[in-house]
Design an enzyme around this catalytic site. Structure first.
Site, PDB file in Angstrom:
ATOM      1  NE  ARG A   1      11.312  -2.115  -3.521  1.00  0.00           N
ATOM      2  CZ  ARG A   1      10.150  -1.668  -3.079  1.00  0.00           C
ATOM      3  NH1 ARG A   1      10.105  -0.586  -2.343  1.00  0.00           N
ATOM      4  NH2 ARG A   1       9.030  -2.303  -3.348  1.00  0.00           N
TER       5      ARG A   1
ATOM      6  CE  LYS B   1       5.256   4.265   0.774  1.00  0.00           C
ATOM      7  NZ  LYS B   1       6.396   3.346   0.597  1.00  0.00           N
TER       8      LYS B   1
ATOM      9  NE  ARG C   1       4.744 -11.155   1.901  1.00  0.00           N
ATOM     10  CZ  ARG C   1       5.631 -10.779   0.984  1.00  0.00           C
ATOM     11  NH1 ARG C   1       5.223 -10.268  -0.154  1.00  0.00           N
ATOM     12  NH2 ARG C   1       6.918 -10.888   1.212  1.00  0.00           N
TER      13      ARG C   1
ATOM     14  N   PRO D   1       0.827  -1.229   0.000  1.00  0.00           N
ATOM     15  CG  PRO D   1      -0.807  -1.583   1.600  1.00  0.00           C
ATOM     16  CD  PRO D   1       0.510  -2.099   1.117  1.00  0.00           C
ATOM     17  CD  GLU D   2       3.542   2.621  -4.262  1.00  0.00           C
ATOM     18  OE1 GLU D   2       3.639   3.772  -4.724  1.00  0.00           O
ATOM     19  OE2 GLU D   2       3.943   1.616  -4.879  1.00  0.00           O
TER      20      GLU D   2
END
Ligand SMILES: [Zn+2]
Length: 262
Positions: free
Chosen positions: A250, A59, A112, A2-3
């Site tokens: 990334r 976030k 997670r 989630p951003e």
């Protein structure tokens, strides 16, 4: 993960479902999610209160329960919220469940287990302690130019650095750079003010559009990189094969033809 657009969507969902109702219980199913507070203490402090309003920074989602009492939620890799009515069964991945007087519940789900929940006295103090930069949608053009243009390093790494600008993650950073036609490895300090303005506009456009679409990937425009990202993706603009490389730690996807390295 989630951003900013996902967290803003959760914030609006929480506002439309869970404000102003008395909290009758807090059930902690898995305590890894609690930071600097015990399950018993969390329940004790929230019971009888109401969620009054919410605030998002980057976030992080903050929900006010009274003066000097804010619930902080961070969604980690897979976190989300689900409002459950009456006897609806909570999902298996619900880690904390807030029960309200109207017998509905708000579940914090997190498959997670990288999510975080804590109580903070003051949102400003928290942001300062964490050293978080201004929110990516709150920041103005001149501040954006000053932050991005003054840092050496891959422009993508600058966009991802939460201490400089808060809220942008890997997927939306790729989209923003694609829209701005900028190679992710471009040295930020070499980007002109004019190009930084384009990058700023792309940032706003991408984040706002994703929020408008409630971050439903199936509804994102086909002209976006995100809908073609990954193998064997082709650039929606020129049709050439997309490239990937590790930039800023990334995996980045981009079109080497449309996104020039400055
Ligand atoms: Zn292209």
């Amino acid at each position: 993960m989630p951003e900013l657009p996902e967290v803003e969507t959760f914030r609006r969902y929480l506002d439309s479902t869970s404000l102003k109702q008395r909290i009758t219980n807090v059930e902690v199913k898995d305590s890894y999610v609690l930071k600097r507070i015990s399950a018993r203490e969390l329940t004790r402090r929230l019971k009888g209160r109401r969620f009054e309003k919410s605030h998002r920074h980057g976030k992080h989602l903050f929900v006010r329960a009274s003066d000097e009492l804010w619930l902080r939620l961070h969604f980690g890799m897979t976190g989300s919220l689900e409002y459950l009515k009456d006897e609806e069964v909570a999902p298996r991945t619900a880690r904390v469940i807030f029960r309200f007087a109207n017998s509905c519940r708000l579940a914090f789900e997190d498959q997670r287990k990288f999510g975080e929940i804590e109580l903070v006295d003051d949102v400003g103090d928290f942001l300062q302690t964490r050293g978080l930069g201004p929110d990516a949608l709150e920041i103005g053009l001149s501040q954006f130019q000053a932050i991005v243009g003054k840092h050496h390093g891959a422009v993508k790494a600058i966009l991802l650095n939460q201490q400089l600008i808060a809220g942008i993650g890997n997927l939306y950073a790729d989209e923003i750079l694609f829209r701005a036609r900028m190679h992710p490895a471009t040295d930020a300090a070499r980007v002109s003010d004019k190009d930084l303005k384009r990058l700023f506009r792309a940032t706003h456009y991408v984040l706002e559009k994703a929020i408008t679409l409630k971050t439903d990937f199936n509804r994102l425009p086909k002209s976006w990189l995100l809908t073609h990202r990954g193998k064997p993706g082709r650039c929606p603009r020129c049709g050439r094969g997309l490239k990937s490389a590790t930039i800023g730690g990334r995996t980045s996807w981009f079109c080497a033809h449309c996104q020039k390295r400055i």
